[in-house]
Motif scaffolding. Structure first.
Motif, PDB file in Angstrom:
ATOM      1  N   LEU A   1      31.375  39.498  42.791  1.00 37.78           N
ATOM      2  CA  LEU A   1      32.090  38.250  43.083  1.00 37.78           C
ATOM      3  C   LEU A   1      33.036  37.950  41.928  1.00 37.78           C
ATOM      4  O   LEU A   1      32.627  37.915  40.761  1.00 37.78           O
ATOM      5  CB  LEU A   1      31.087  37.099  43.244  1.00 37.78           C
ATOM      6  CG  LEU A   1      31.712  35.709  43.399  1.00 37.78           C
ATOM      7  CD1 LEU A   1      32.487  35.597  44.721  1.00 37.78           C
ATOM      8  CD2 LEU A   1      30.647  34.614  43.326  1.00 37.78           C
ATOM      9  N   ALA A   2      34.305  37.721  42.256  1.00 37.16           N
ATOM     10  CA  ALA A   2      35.289  37.290  41.249  1.00 37.16           C
ATOM     11  C   ALA A   2      35.713  35.861  41.592  1.00 37.16           C
ATOM     12  O   ALA A   2      36.006  35.565  42.753  1.00 37.16           O
ATOM     13  CB  ALA A   2      36.497  38.219  41.251  1.00 37.16           C
ATOM     14  N   VAL A   3      35.706  35.005  40.607  1.00 34.40           N
ATOM     15  CA  VAL A   3      36.084  33.601  40.833  1.00 34.40           C
ATOM     16  C   VAL A   3      37.334  33.301  40.010  1.00 34.40           C
ATOM     17  O   VAL A   3      37.347  33.466  38.788  1.00 34.40           O
ATOM     18  CB  VAL A   3      34.927  32.659  40.422  1.00 34.40           C
ATOM     19  CG1 VAL A   3      35.380  31.207  40.487  1.00 34.40           C
ATOM     20  CG2 VAL A   3      33.716  32.891  41.319  1.00 34.40           C
ATOM     21  N   SER A   4      38.373  32.872  40.713  1.00 34.15           N
ATOM     22  CA  SER A   4      39.638  32.544  40.027  1.00 34.15           C
ATOM     23  C   SER A   4      39.511  31.148  39.452  1.00 34.15           C
ATOM     24  O   SER A   4      39.627  30.162  40.180  1.00 34.15           O
ATOM     25  CB  SER A   4      40.792  32.586  41.033  1.00 34.15           C
ATOM     26  OG  SER A   4      40.860  33.868  41.592  1.00 34.15           O
ATOM     27  N   ILE A   5      39.270  31.057  38.170  1.00 37.67           N
ATOM     28  CA  ILE A   5      38.994  29.742  37.580  1.00 37.67           C
ATOM     29  C   ILE A   5      40.289  29.122  37.044  1.00 37.67           C
ATOM     30  O   ILE A   5      40.579  27.975  37.311  1.00 37.67           O
ATOM     31  CB  ILE A   5      37.851  29.830  36.537  1.00 37.67           C
ATOM     32  CG1 ILE A   5      37.457  28.440  36.101  1.00 37.67           C
ATOM     33  CG2 ILE A   5      38.179  30.739  35.371  1.00 37.67           C
ATOM     34  CD1 ILE A   5      36.076  28.327  35.521  1.00 37.67           C
ATOM     35  N   HIS A   6      41.053  29.861  36.294  1.00 42.25           N
ATOM     36  CA  HIS A   6      42.417  29.513  35.872  1.00 42.25           C
ATOM     37  C   HIS A   6      42.560  28.257  35.004  1.00 42.25           C
ATOM     38  O   HIS A   6      43.688  27.912  34.622  1.00 42.25           O
ATOM     39  CB  HIS A   6      43.364  29.349  37.074  1.00 42.25           C
ATOM     40  CG  HIS A   6      43.421  30.550  37.967  1.00 42.25           C
ATOM     41  ND1 HIS A   6      43.272  31.831  37.507  1.00 42.25           N
ATOM     42  CD2 HIS A   6      43.615  30.657  39.318  1.00 42.25           C
ATOM     43  CE1 HIS A   6      43.372  32.668  38.528  1.00 42.25           C
ATOM     44  NE2 HIS A   6      43.561  31.990  39.632  1.00 42.25           N
ATOM     45  N   ALA A   7      41.484  27.518  34.746  1.00 40.80           N
ATOM     46  CA  ALA A   7      41.567  26.366  33.835  1.00 40.80           C
ATOM     47  C   ALA A   7      40.137  25.916  33.535  1.00 40.80           C
ATOM     48  O   ALA A   7      39.239  26.138  34.345  1.00 40.80           O
ATOM     49  CB  ALA A   7      42.345  25.209  34.472  1.00 40.80           C
ATOM     50  N   PRO A   8      39.937  25.262  32.376  1.00 40.86           N
ATOM     51  CA  PRO A   8      38.570  24.871  32.018  1.00 40.86           C
ATOM     52  C   PRO A   8      38.242  23.415  32.346  1.00 40.86           C
ATOM     53  O   PRO A   8      37.142  22.955  32.058  1.00 40.86           O
ATOM     54  CB  PRO A   8      38.562  25.085  30.500  1.00 40.86           C
ATOM     55  CG  PRO A   8      39.974  24.800  30.079  1.00 40.86           C
ATOM     56  CD  PRO A   8      40.862  25.134  31.230  1.00 40.86           C
ATOM     57  N   ASP A   9      39.198  22.666  32.879  1.00 46.48           N
ATOM     58  CA  ASP A   9      38.908  21.248  33.193  1.00 46.48           C
ATOM     59  C   ASP A   9      39.666  20.854  34.458  1.00 46.48           C
ATOM     60  O   ASP A   9      40.652  21.508  34.845  1.00 46.48           O
ATOM     61  CB  ASP A   9      39.324  20.344  32.014  1.00 46.48           C
ATOM     62  CG  ASP A   9      40.805  20.471  31.691  1.00 46.48           C
ATOM     63  OD1 ASP A   9      41.610  19.944  32.470  1.00 46.48           O
ATOM     64  OD2 ASP A   9      41.163  21.130  30.695  1.00 46.48           O
ATOM     65  N   ASP A  10      39.202  19.773  35.085  1.00 45.28           N
ATOM     66  CA  ASP A  10      39.776  19.379  36.387  1.00 45.28           C
ATOM     67  C   ASP A  10      41.251  19.016  36.291  1.00 45.28           C
ATOM     68  O   ASP A  10      42.039  19.346  37.178  1.00 45.28           O
ATOM     69  CB  ASP A  10      38.989  18.195  36.968  1.00 45.28           C
ATOM     70  CG  ASP A  10      37.647  18.649  37.515  1.00 45.28           C
ATOM     71  OD1 ASP A  10      37.578  19.789  38.014  1.00 45.28           O
ATOM     72  OD2 ASP A  10      36.673  17.892  37.400  1.00 45.28           O
ATOM     73  N   GLU A  11      41.612  18.332  35.199  1.00 45.52           N
ATOM     74  CA  GLU A  11      42.999  17.875  35.103  1.00 45.52           C
ATOM     75  C   GLU A  11      43.963  19.081  35.095  1.00 45.52           C
ATOM     76  O   GLU A  11      44.931  19.120  35.859  1.00 45.52           O
ATOM     77  CB  GLU A  11      43.161  17.058  33.817  1.00 45.52           C
ATOM     78  CG  GLU A  11      44.424  16.221  33.832  1.00 45.52           C
ATOM     79  CD  GLU A  11      44.749  15.685  32.453  1.00 45.52           C
ATOM     80  OE1 GLU A  11      43.825  15.497  31.644  1.00 45.52           O
ATOM     81  OE2 GLU A  11      45.960  15.489  32.202  1.00 45.52           O
ATOM     82  N   THR A  12      43.647  20.074  34.272  1.00 44.41           N
ATOM     83  CA  THR A  12      44.526  21.249  34.177  1.00 44.41           C
ATOM     84  C   THR A  12      44.454  22.063  35.472  1.00 44.41           C
ATOM     85  O   THR A  12      45.464  22.526  35.995  1.00 44.41           O
ATOM     86  CB  THR A  12      44.098  22.140  32.986  1.00 44.41           C
ATOM     87  OG1 THR A  12      43.914  21.330  31.841  1.00 44.41           O
ATOM     88  CG2 THR A  12      45.123  23.211  32.700  1.00 44.41           C
ATOM     89  N   ARG A  13      43.235  22.221  36.007  1.00 47.71           N
ATOM     90  CA  ARG A  13      43.074  23.107  37.174  1.00 47.71           C
ATOM     91  C   ARG A  13      43.761  22.532  38.415  1.00 47.71           C
ATOM     92  O   ARG A  13      44.367  23.263  39.191  1.00 47.71           O
ATOM     93  CB  ARG A  13      41.579  23.352  37.419  1.00 47.71           C
ATOM     94  CG  ARG A  13      41.318  24.471  38.412  1.00 47.71           C
ATOM     95  CD  ARG A  13      39.875  24.941  38.390  1.00 47.71           C
ATOM     96  NE  ARG A  13      39.715  26.201  39.082  1.00 47.71           N
ATOM     97  CZ  ARG A  13      39.239  26.321  40.319  1.00 47.71           C
ATOM     98  NH1 ARG A  13      38.835  25.258  40.984  1.00 47.71           N
ATOM     99  NH2 ARG A  13      39.166  27.504  40.889  1.00 47.71           N
ATOM    100  N   SER A  14      43.646  21.213  38.583  1.00 46.19           N
ATOM    101  CA  SER A  14      44.229  20.612  39.791  1.00 46.19           C
ATOM    102  C   SER A  14      45.755  20.732  39.824  1.00 46.19           C
ATOM    103  O   SER A  14      46.368  20.675  40.890  1.00 46.19           O
ATOM    104  CB  SER A  14      43.830  19.139  39.906  1.00 46.19           C
ATOM    105  OG  SER A  14      42.436  19.058  40.100  1.00 46.19           O
ATOM    106  N   GLN A  15      46.366  20.936  38.660  1.00 50.82           N
ATOM    107  CA  GLN A  15      47.834  21.094  38.642  1.00 50.82           C
ATOM    108  C   GLN A  15      48.271  22.381  39.348  1.00 50.82           C
ATOM    109  O   GLN A  15      49.348  22.440  39.927  1.00 50.82           O
ATOM    110  CB  GLN A  15      48.337  21.153  37.191  1.00 50.82           C
ATOM    111  CG  GLN A  15      48.281  19.819  36.470  1.00 50.82           C
ATOM    112  CD  GLN A  15      48.496  19.991  34.964  1.00 50.82           C
ATOM    113  OE1 GLN A  15      48.884  21.058  34.480  1.00 50.82           O
ATOM    114  NE2 GLN A  15      48.244  18.919  34.231  1.00 50.82           N
ATOM    115  N   THR A  16      47.434  23.415  39.291  1.00 52.64           N
ATOM    116  CA  THR A  16      47.860  24.712  39.865  1.00 52.64           C
ATOM    117  C   THR A  16      46.995  25.168  41.032  1.00 52.64           C
ATOM    118  O   THR A  16      47.414  26.025  41.803  1.00 52.64           O
ATOM    119  CB  THR A  16      47.816  25.815  38.788  1.00 52.64           C
ATOM    120  OG1 THR A  16      46.508  25.856  38.229  1.00 52.64           O
ATOM    121  CG2 THR A  16      48.850  25.579  37.705  1.00 52.64           C
TER     122      THR A  16
END
Ligand code: SF4
Length: 357
Positions: free
Chosen positions: A225-240
């Motif tokens: 299983l690979a999980v695309s996390i792309h950020a460590p917090d909700d604020e940063t992750r929700s942008q992309t």
């Protein structure tokens, strides 16, 4: 006509039976299309004429027609654009890796699971195209079959699945949003009397569909299983990654913990590095803290910029500094070797180029 690659072996047997053809002929057909990799019904010499005629009048062969194939300058990467029966387009990428001291020589096929994608990740060319439809099992599996035929031409019949061939569901689409077909395709790829690709050589990637990660944990299949996390917090992750608004990072990490607990298998986290968006030292520190308790591996991926997106690739100093911090938290990590940038090998980019999107 429905492609033969859409049909389960049991259903082929039923079809044969109703046409007065002996059921064991289905095993011979299966061997021809999934092991010998025949390219047409006429090529199958083990079947009697009546079976070949039955197949030709009831089924089409491959559901994929090649539109464009591009090879990278360094010849390590081929990208294929296929047309489907309804004129939709999908992509498959073949990447060749030589032995590098850490990992053996291998061939990785990156396959698509949907036409387009509804999840709209901001750095992704497929997300920018929107969602059209789910791929069928035959359309998913046929991508591997077509590439394997090419590899056999290239490397000879002795080309060995077990050691050399990896399949990653990281092309167009979110495979867990096409859950039942993705799983059926995995079974078909894994079938010992067919393609016989080990489950451990198959990776399903998700951008974080939490309920489906939990479902997958219970499936008793050994895929990665690979999980695309792309950020460590909700604020940063929700942008992309807009799906973060539905399944925030805390829920995603909990689901990964549960997955590891149930399967005892590590999770591969994917982190696309975007200049100025998620690549600072403080992002790396937060990510280190978040992933430290998990049995995992982190892949850092410098972004393949797309025509429509403003995101740029992080420079190599920043990438190395990011990784040093991750290493401090004892998280195994890799900077993914970049492949095929000159042929738009990023997910959805060749289709965008072809359609001038
Ligand atoms: S990154 Fe994956 S999930 Fe996100 S839009 Fe692209 S294909 Fe869909």
């Amino acid at each position: 006509m429905i492609s033969i690659f859409e049909i389960k072996k049991e259903d082929i047997k039923l079809g044969f039976k109703s046409a007065g053809i002996r059921e064991y002929r289905a095993d011979q057909l299966w061997q021809s299309i999934y092991v010998d990799l025949s390219s047409s019904f006429d090529e199958i010499k083990t079947l009697p004429l009546e079976a070949v005629n039955y197949l030709k009048s009831n089924h089409s062969f491959s559901p994929l027609r090649l539109v464009v194939k591009k090879k990278s300058k360094d010849k390590s990467t081929d990208k294929y654009l296929w047309k489907l029966h309804d004129n939709n387009l999908i992509e498959t990428v073949l990447m060749r890796y030589d032995e590098d001291g850490h990992r053996r020589r291998r061939r990785t096929v990156c396959i698509s699971s949907q036409v387009g994608c509804a999840l709209d990740c901001k750095f992704c060319a497929t997300g920018q195209q929107g969602f059209t439809r789910q791929l069928t099992v035959g359309e998913i599996v046929s991508q591997v079959i077509e590439i394997k035929k090419e590899l056999i031409i290239e490397e000879g019949r002795s080309f060995n699945n077990e050691n050399n061939l990896n399949i990653v569901f990281m092309g167009m689409g979110e495979p867990l949003a096409n859950y039942s077909r993705t799983l059926e395709a995995v079974k078909r790829l894994n079938d010992q009397k067919g393609l016989n690709i080990g489950a451990r050589n198959i990776t399903i990637s998700t951008v974080g569909l939490v309920p489906k990660i939990l479902d997958l944990a219970k499936e008793k299949i050994q895929v990665n299983l690979a999980v695309s996390i792309h950020a460590p917090d909700d604020e940063t992750r929700s942008q992309t990654v807009p799906i973060n608004n539905t399944y925030p990072i805390g829920d995603l990490i909990q689901a990964c913990k549960k997955y590891i607990e149930i399967t005892n298998r590590k999770v591969f986290f994917e982190y696309v590095l975007l200049h100025g968006q998620n690549d600072s030292k403080s992002h790396a520190e937060k990510l280190g803290k978040l992933l430290k308790p998990l049995l995992c591996h982190l892949n850092l991926i410098p972004v393949n910029p797309t025509l429509k997106s403003d995101y740029k690739r992080s420079n190599s100093d920043k990438i190395n500094a990011f990784r040093e911090i991750i290493t401090k938290y004892n998280i195994p990590s890799t900077i993914r070797m970049e492949k095929g940038i000159d042929i738009n090998a990023g997910c959805g980019q060749l289709k965008s180029e072809f359609l001038n999107l």
